[in-house]
Design a protein around this motif. Structure first.
Motif, short mmCIF file in Angstrom:
data_model
loop_
_atom_site.label_atom_id
_atom_site.label_comp_id
_atom_site.label_asym_id
_atom_site.label_seq_id
_atom_site.Cartn_x
_atom_site.Cartn_y
_atom_site.Cartn_z
N LEU A 215 0.84 -1.20 0.00
CA LEU A 215 0.00 0.00 0.00
C LEU A 215 0.87 1.25 0.00
CD1 LEU A 215 -2.61 1.62 0.30
CD2 LEU A 215 -2.57 1.12 2.75
N VAL A 216 1.90 1.27 0.84
CA VAL A 216 2.81 2.43 0.88
C VAL A 216 3.45 2.65 -0.48
CG1 VAL A 216 4.96 3.29 1.87
CG2 VAL A 216 3.23 2.26 3.36
N ASP A 217 3.89 1.55 -1.12
CA ASP A 217 4.53 1.67 -2.44
C ASP A 217 3.56 2.15 -3.52
OD1 ASP A 217 6.91 0.83 -1.36
OD2 ASP A 217 6.76 -1.23 -2.08
N ALA A 218 2.26 1.95 -3.30
CA ALA A 218 1.25 2.37 -4.29
C ALA A 218 0.84 3.82 -4.13
CB ALA A 218 0.01 1.47 -4.17
N VAL A 219 1.19 4.43 -3.01
CA VAL A 219 0.70 5.79 -2.72
C VAL A 219 1.18 6.83 -3.74
CG1 VAL A 219 0.80 7.70 -1.05
CG2 VAL A 219 0.29 5.37 -0.29
N ALA B 12 -0.69 10.92 -7.37
CA ALA B 12 -0.59 11.64 -8.65
C ALA B 12 -1.92 11.65 -9.39
CB ALA B 12 0.50 10.99 -9.51
N GLU B 13 -2.70 10.57 -9.25
CA GLU B 13 -3.97 10.45 -9.97
C GLU B 13 -5.16 11.03 -9.22
OE1 GLU B 13 -4.20 6.25 -10.60
OE2 GLU B 13 -2.62 6.22 -12.14
N LEU C 281 -5.35 13.30 -1.86
CA LEU C 281 -5.42 11.97 -1.26
C LEU C 281 -4.81 11.95 0.14
CD1 LEU C 281 -5.86 8.79 -1.82
CD2 LEU C 281 -3.40 8.79 -2.26
N LYS C 282 -5.46 11.23 1.03
CA LYS C 282 -4.93 10.96 2.36
C LYS C 282 -5.02 9.47 2.62
CE LYS C 282 -3.36 12.90 6.23
NZ LYS C 282 -2.32 13.92 6.30
N VAL C 283 -3.97 8.87 3.16
CA VAL C 283 -3.93 7.44 3.48
C VAL C 283 -3.73 7.28 4.98
CG1 VAL C 283 -2.74 5.25 3.12
CG2 VAL C 283 -3.02 6.84 1.21
N VAL C 284 -4.63 6.53 5.62
CA VAL C 284 -4.58 6.32 7.06
C VAL C 284 -4.24 4.86 7.33
CG1 VAL C 284 -5.88 6.33 9.21
CG2 VAL C 284 -6.22 8.15 7.54
N ILE C 285 -3.19 4.63 8.10
CA ILE C 285 -2.77 3.28 8.48
C ILE C 285 -3.02 3.13 9.98
CG2 ILE C 285 -0.84 1.68 8.64
CD1 ILE C 285 0.31 3.02 6.12
N ALA C 286 -4.05 2.36 10.33
CA ALA C 286 -4.44 2.17 11.73
C ALA C 286 -3.93 0.83 12.22
CB ALA C 286 -5.95 2.25 11.87
N GLY C 287 -3.24 0.84 13.33
CA GLY C 287 -2.71 -0.40 13.90
C GLY C 287 -1.29 -0.21 14.38
N ASP C 288 -0.77 -1.27 14.95
CA ASP C 288 0.60 -1.22 15.47
C ASP C 288 1.24 -2.58 15.27
OD1 ASP C 288 2.82 -0.12 16.62
OD2 ASP C 288 1.78 0.61 18.39
N GLY C 289 2.56 -2.63 15.41
CA GLY C 289 3.25 -3.90 15.25
C GLY C 289 4.72 -3.71 14.97
N PRO C 290 5.46 -4.80 14.91
CA PRO C 290 6.93 -4.72 14.80
C PRO C 290 7.43 -4.17 13.47
CG PRO C 290 6.17 -7.01 14.62
CD PRO C 290 4.98 -6.20 15.04
N TYR C 291 6.57 -4.10 12.45
CA TYR C 291 7.00 -3.63 11.13
C TYR C 291 6.81 -2.12 10.97
CZ TYR C 291 8.03 -4.63 6.17
OH TYR C 291 8.61 -4.70 4.93
N LYS C 292 6.33 -1.46 12.01
CA LYS C 292 5.94 -0.04 11.88
C LYS C 292 7.11 0.85 11.47
CE LYS C 292 3.54 3.65 14.39
NZ LYS C 292 2.80 4.00 15.63
N GLU C 293 8.27 0.67 12.10
CA GLU C 293 9.41 1.55 11.79
C GLU C 293 9.84 1.41 10.33
OE1 GLU C 293 12.66 1.30 14.46
OE2 GLU C 293 11.46 1.78 16.24
N GLU C 294 9.85 0.20 9.82
CA GLU C 294 10.23 0.00 8.41
C GLU C 294 9.22 0.66 7.48
OE1 GLU C 294 11.77 -3.87 7.16
OE2 GLU C 294 11.76 -4.48 9.26
N ARG D 92 8.82 10.09 0.12
CA ARG D 92 8.48 11.51 0.31
C ARG D 92 6.96 11.73 0.29
NH1 ARG D 92 13.21 14.57 -3.32
NH2 ARG D 92 14.98 13.62 -2.21
N ILE D 93 6.28 10.91 1.07
CA ILE D 93 4.82 11.00 1.14
C ILE D 93 4.35 11.17 2.58
CG2 ILE D 93 4.30 9.77 -1.01
CD1 ILE D 93 4.06 7.17 0.59
N THR D 94 5.21 11.76 3.43
CA THR D 94 4.85 11.89 4.85
C THR D 94 3.63 12.78 5.06
OG1 THR D 94 6.48 13.68 5.03
CG2 THR D 94 7.19 11.48 5.69
#
Length: 414
Positions: A227-231, A236-237, A241-254, A263-265
């Motif tokens: 999903l991040v790679d698709a943003v 652009a299209e 657009l706003k993308v919300v990622i709800a949740g937590d876990g060990p992969y968050k930092e990556e 550059r989509i912060t």
């Protein structure tokens, strides 16, 4: 019923599943005891929604619930869980023991043998499945061996999808008639947010244009990286657009590092864990909710999002492929394909009328197939089969020595 999570301890979908099943069984007249782990501030024992809940306090030494200490934590947890379950059996007579996943296996087997009861196991996911068929190290192989033992020891094994029946039967070497498919369910009413709550959710996430959402644990197999790679393509299209990622876990930092790299912060927001009050409003506010999992035994969040009124874009994998009919109840795409994900989500954003029609059909499908009372009745039928088969199962078990579990070297799902 044995579970390592039960409200107020809710780590993922398993806790919500056990709660809904237990209360639904109570509603149709069955006496249900859930033995689970204690949560700070919760009573050690209570009756809630017709269910007797017995909570096992943690024993010293205290092991953190993390990957390096998971097996040690599980063994310690099963000691206290077993004592709590045996105390519960002093005042109630049980007909069946129902174990949910491998983390309660030792207690489940002890209880079944000590009380001479049939054992039913629900396997919500497998260790090999979570790693795309591989068992890369000793921890994974140990977990697989416990899953294998649970599957062999149980008189009846329940899974949530046809895909999981194939996976569990193959991995645990179980005969076809031992494994029953009973889907997860959803309480649609609990996922309907008010118009005011939805409006506030859009304001909270500063959504000026389309809002795309994800909800779930932030682990690799959930596919959030795709999903991040698709943003960038989606932004652009679809301006604003706003993308919300709800949740937590060990992969968050990556994932956060990937957001910075793209550059989509300013486009992507990480909310952390959302409460059961906040999550329905977030889902309902989305123009599309994405479930990009690489591995998904069922896909509970798809039912929850559709119940909230969110258009669905899901990976065509595992149980998700059995829930969402492409172009009818949602859009689908191959997992691990950010371009296809962007195209599927883009269709929902570009064609809101079509998205609304899909959402209506998804809601009707959920009402027809995934109501908890019907699911509870199917579980009761499985209990009956396990009870009737127990004498033969016991005789076979006592007549055969336990064989050592040999874990194959390679991809178990190939």
């Amino acid at each position: 019923m044995l579970s390592w999570e039960y409200p107020p301890v809710v780590v993922g979908g398993l806790g919500r599943h056990v709660h809904a099943l237990a209360t639904s069984l109570a509603q149709i007249g069955h006496q249900v005891t859930v033995v689970t782990r204690h949560a700070p501030g919760a009573p050690l024992e209570e009756f809630s929604q017709g269910v007797r809940i017995v909570r096992a306090p943690e024993d010293p030494p205290l092991f953190p619930l993390s990957t390096p200490t998971l097996l040690a934590w599980t063994m310690a947890f099963n000691h206290t869980l077993t004592r709590a379950a045996l105390r519960a059996a002093e005042t109630y007579t049980f007909d069946v023991v129902h174990a949910h996943d491998w983390l309660v296996t030792h207690t489940a087997v002890t209880l079944a043998e000590h009380l001479d009861l049939p054992l039913v196991a629900t396997i919500h996911a497998t260790e090999a499945g979570r790693h795309q068929g591989w068992l890369p190290d000793d921890l994974n192989r140990s977990i697989h061996s416990v899953e294998y033992w649970l599957g062999k020891r149980a008189g009846k094994v329940l899974v949530c999808s046809e895909y999981m029946k194939w996976e569990v039967s193959r991995l645990l070497e179980l005969p076809d008639d031992k494994v029953d498919v009973i889907p997860n369910g959803v309480d649609s009413k609990a996922w309907r947010a008010t118009a005011t709550a939805v409006r506030k959710a859009r304001e909270r996430f500063e959504a000026k244009g389309p809002l795309v959402g994800f909800a779930g644990r932030l682990v690799y197999e959930k596919g959030v990286q795709d999903l991040v790679d698709a943003v960038p393509q989606l932004r652009a299209e679809h301006p604003g657009l706003k993308v919300v990622i709800a949740g937590d876990g060990p992969y968050k930092e990556e994932l956060q590092e990937a957001v910075r790299r793209h550059r989509i912060t300013s486009t992507v927001a990480f909310t952390g864990f959302l409460s059961e009050r906040e999550l329905p409003a977030m889902l309902a506010a989305t123009s599309a909710t994405v479930v990009p999992s690489l591995y998904e035994p069922f896909g509970m969040v798809a039912l929850e999002a559709a119940s909230a009124g969110a258009p669905l874009a899901v990976a065509s994998t595992g149980g998700l492929a059995e829930i969402v009919e492409p172009g009818v109840t949602g859009m689908t795409f191959p997992h691990s394909d950010p371009g296809a994900l962007a195209d599927a989500v883009g269709t929902l954003l570009a064609e809101p009328k079509l998205a609304k029609e899909m959402t209506k059909r998804a809601s009707a499908m959920i009402a027809e197939r995934y109501g908890w009372q019907g699911i509870a009745e199917k579980v009761v039928a499985a209990y009956g089969e396990a009870i009737r088969a127990e004498p033969a199962h016991r005789a076979a078990r006592l007549g055969e020595p336990r064989e050592p579990i040999v874990v194959p070297d390679g991809n178990l799902l190939r």
